[in-house]
Design an enzyme around this catalytic site. Sequence first.
Site, PDB file in Angstrom:
ATOM      1  N   SER A  69       3.484   4.863   4.883  1.00  0.00           N
ATOM      2  CA  SER A  69       4.541   5.062   5.883  1.00  0.00           C
ATOM      3  C   SER A  69       4.098   6.234   6.761  1.00  0.00           C
ATOM      4  CB  SER A  69       5.882   5.349   5.205  1.00  0.00           C
ATOM      5  OG  SER A  69       5.840   6.557   4.484  1.00  0.00           O
ATOM      6  N   HIS A 182       6.595   1.280  -0.056  1.00  0.00           N
ATOM      7  CA  HIS A 182       5.831   1.528  -1.280  1.00  0.00           C
ATOM      8  C   HIS A 182       6.130   0.515  -2.385  1.00  0.00           C
ATOM      9  CE1 HIS A 182       5.434   6.055  -0.106  1.00  0.00           C
ATOM     10  NE2 HIS A 182       4.796   5.244   0.700  1.00  0.00           N
ATOM     11  N   GLN A 190      12.749   4.844   0.726  1.00  0.00           N
ATOM     12  CA  GLN A 190      11.392   4.755   0.157  1.00  0.00           C
ATOM     13  C   GLN A 190      11.251   5.430  -1.205  1.00  0.00           C
ATOM     14  OE1 GLN A 190       7.754   5.422   2.768  1.00  0.00           O
ATOM     15  NE2 GLN A 190       7.783   7.340   1.631  1.00  0.00           N
ATOM     16  N   GLU A 191      11.921   6.578  -1.379  1.00  0.00           N
ATOM     17  CA  GLU A 191      11.701   7.333  -2.621  1.00  0.00           C
ATOM     18  C   GLU A 191      13.011   7.890  -3.176  1.00  0.00           C
ATOM     19  OE1 GLU A 191       8.748  10.383  -1.796  1.00  0.00           O
ATOM     20  OE2 GLU A 191       7.636   8.955  -0.565  1.00  0.00           O
ATOM     21  N   GLU A 234       3.601   4.716  -5.967  1.00  0.00           N
ATOM     22  CA  GLU A 234       3.582   6.105  -6.442  1.00  0.00           C
ATOM     23  C   GLU A 234       3.994   6.223  -7.905  1.00  0.00           C
ATOM     24  OE1 GLU A 234       5.772   8.508  -3.659  1.00  0.00           O
ATOM     25  OE2 GLU A 234       4.252   8.207  -2.105  1.00  0.00           O
ATOM     26  N   ASP A 270      13.752  10.304  -0.146  1.00  0.00           N
ATOM     27  CA  ASP A 270      12.928  10.247   1.071  1.00  0.00           C
ATOM     28  C   ASP A 270      13.250   8.921   1.734  1.00  0.00           C
ATOM     29  OD1 ASP A 270      11.199  10.201   3.130  1.00  0.00           O
ATOM     30  OD2 ASP A 270       9.350  10.202   1.952  1.00  0.00           O
ATOM     31  N   GLU A 313      14.855  13.691   2.856  1.00  0.00           N
ATOM     32  CA  GLU A 313      13.659  13.731   3.717  1.00  0.00           C
ATOM     33  C   GLU A 313      13.711  12.626   4.773  1.00  0.00           C
ATOM     34  OE1 GLU A 313      10.084  13.834   1.350  1.00  0.00           O
ATOM     35  OE2 GLU A 313       8.905  12.871   2.919  1.00  0.00           O
ATOM     36  N   ASP A 340       9.197  15.213   7.469  1.00  0.00           N
ATOM     37  CA  ASP A 340       7.852  14.738   7.116  1.00  0.00           C
ATOM     38  C   ASP A 340       7.245  14.061   8.354  1.00  0.00           C
ATOM     39  OD1 ASP A 340       5.604  13.420   6.154  1.00  0.00           O
ATOM     40  OD2 ASP A 340       6.687  12.012   4.898  1.00  0.00           O
ATOM     41  N   LYS A 365       1.440  17.736   4.314  1.00  0.00           N
ATOM     42  CA  LYS A 365       0.397  16.802   3.855  1.00  0.00           C
ATOM     43  C   LYS A 365      -0.892  17.142   4.608  1.00  0.00           C
ATOM     44  CE  LYS A 365       3.450  12.770   3.205  1.00  0.00           C
ATOM     45  NZ  LYS A 365       4.111  11.691   3.984  1.00  0.00           N
ATOM     46  N   HIS A 393       1.612  14.802  -1.855  1.00  0.00           N
ATOM     47  CA  HIS A 393       0.556  13.791  -1.961  1.00  0.00           C
ATOM     48  C   HIS A 393       0.762  12.737  -0.876  1.00  0.00           C
ATOM     49  CE1 HIS A 393       3.204  10.740  -4.334  1.00  0.00           C
ATOM     50  NE2 HIS A 393       3.879  11.368  -3.401  1.00  0.00           N
ATOM     51  N   LYS A 416       5.434  17.376  -4.345  1.00  0.00           N
ATOM     52  CA  LYS A 416       5.813  15.965  -4.457  1.00  0.00           C
ATOM     53  C   LYS A 416       4.540  15.187  -4.754  1.00  0.00           C
ATOM     54  CE  LYS A 416       7.089  13.050  -0.953  1.00  0.00           C
ATOM     55  NZ  LYS A 416       7.914  12.267  -0.017  1.00  0.00           N
TER      56      LYS A 416
HETATM   57  C1  PEP Z   1       6.005  10.132   2.204  1.00  0.00           C
HETATM   58  O1  PEP Z   1       6.498   9.460   3.119  1.00  0.00           O
HETATM   59  O2  PEP Z   1       6.466  11.254   1.948  1.00  0.00           O
HETATM   60  C2  PEP Z   1       4.859   9.628   1.448  1.00  0.00           C
HETATM   61  C3  PEP Z   1       4.287  10.340   0.476  1.00  0.00           C
HETATM   62  O3  PEP Z   1       4.430   8.376   1.754  1.00  0.00           O
HETATM   63  P1  PEP Z   1       3.134   8.020   2.603  1.00  0.00           P
HETATM   64  O4  PEP Z   1       1.984   8.722   1.992  1.00  0.00           O
HETATM   65  O5  PEP Z   1       3.053   6.531   2.522  1.00  0.00           O
HETATM   66  O6  PEP Z   1       3.397   8.509   4.001  1.00  0.00           O
HETATM   67 MG    MG Z   2       8.064  11.124   3.482  1.00  0.00          MG
END
Ligand code: PEP
Ligand code: MG
Length: 451
Positions: A69, A182, A190-191, A234, A270, A313, A340, A365, A393, A416
């Site tokens: 994403s 994911h 997503q999370e 993940e 997230d 997030e 993010d 990241k 990550h 994370k």
């Molecule tokens: C995120 O969106 O925070 C994530 C870890 O996913 P991706 O690495 O797919 O962006």
């Molecule tokens: Mg994110």
Amino acid sequence: MPKTSKRNRKSTTATSVDLSEDSEFDTSATILRVNSRQVLDSRGNPTVETDIWLRGGATGRGTVPSGASTGVHEALELRDEKRSVYGGKGVLKAVANVNKQIGPKLLGRSTLEQEALDILMLKLDGTRNKSNLGANAILSVSMAVARAAAASRSVPLYKYLIKRKKYRLPIPMMNVINGGKHAGNNLAIQEFLIEPIGAKTYVEGLRLGVEVYHALKNILKEKYGNSSTNVGDEGGYAPPLEKTTDALDAILLAIKNAGYDESQIKLGLDAASSSFYDPKTLLYQIDGRSMSSTELADYYDSLVTAYPILTLEDPFSEDAFEDHAKMTAKLGKSVKIIGDDLYVTNPERIRKGIELKATNAVLIKLNQIGSVSETLEAIKLSKDARMAVAVSHRSGETEDTFISHLATAVESHFIKAGAPARGERTAKYNELIRISEELGHEASYAGSNFA
Ligand code: PEP
Ligand code: MG
């Protein structure tokens, strides 16, 4: 990290120290050889790995992760785009860029000059988003430079990056239910993360999370059948759920069944909402409904009221600074609103976010921006603005543990790294166990900031 030599005195980290007073004359950290190769990430896609050898015998390696994403404003991940090979996902061009263009320019340079070497690579690339050489090419070298420099000084990476008397270890944000891009289920979010704030140490916090992760497996199996405990990218379960609240209810029950309560373990979401946002209609598709940004804000508000949510997030799409700012003004006292895709670890976008008070937290990241120095700058900016920091990550990961050291060095509030399962995820959590053991009483735990 040592300050850069007289050639470039500007440092990105106020707290960095010079570990080698006479680095100008010490050639043990001088680069002798650079070699890059194509390896596989956790999704079986090719990625870039670079090794660096130093005159004094030390070596360093950087292996680059990859997102699914991804934010549109991220630095460019260079792929070969040759359909017949690895479905176009090969990275041999990026590897060649390291071996033929970057490497030769680094020979004879000191790895102690992290920032100068990063700037050299940015200049060699010459584009705003690193599209010429590839952010994956540049980052692999940048990480290997830091690793080799730390090894040349015989110190762990976190101590090399920032030397402190005491360190604070991060709260593991463990992604126990996967949705969005994911997983192959219908969850828009997503999370779904658990955040053990009520532990005394990092190691205890990790244990609490693992126990909840296992309790959740039993709940999902019983309620939704055996296949519901198949895992996503993940390592979190990817049950066939439709609604956000179904996932949150299952996790709350798992916390209870594991013997804990909401004061000890908080929840995080997230949304990665750009992945369910339609820029044509300006609507978000979530939980079987189409919502405007105002309706979505009200929906988040109801979730935060009903559940012990500590972090939220990317609640809105990646350019919606104003929507984020409204949410932060409303919920920011009790909830960390994390940017993010909104910031993509880019100091310029973080500056804009600070000005607009868009969020009170940031996700970091390395490969979104593509160099260690710029990542440290992004973190410093955020911390100076009193934003909470979560080092993260990517959904496509490797066995590299750089982020565990980065989180420790900068004393991020969170790390994370996915579920506490699957080797590429546990690699990060396990490295923090080793760091915690090494630091002993010198390590505190970030949980107390939120408990
Ligand atoms: C995120 O969106 O925070 C994530 C870890 O996913 P991706 O690495 O797919 O962006
Ligand atoms: Mg994110």
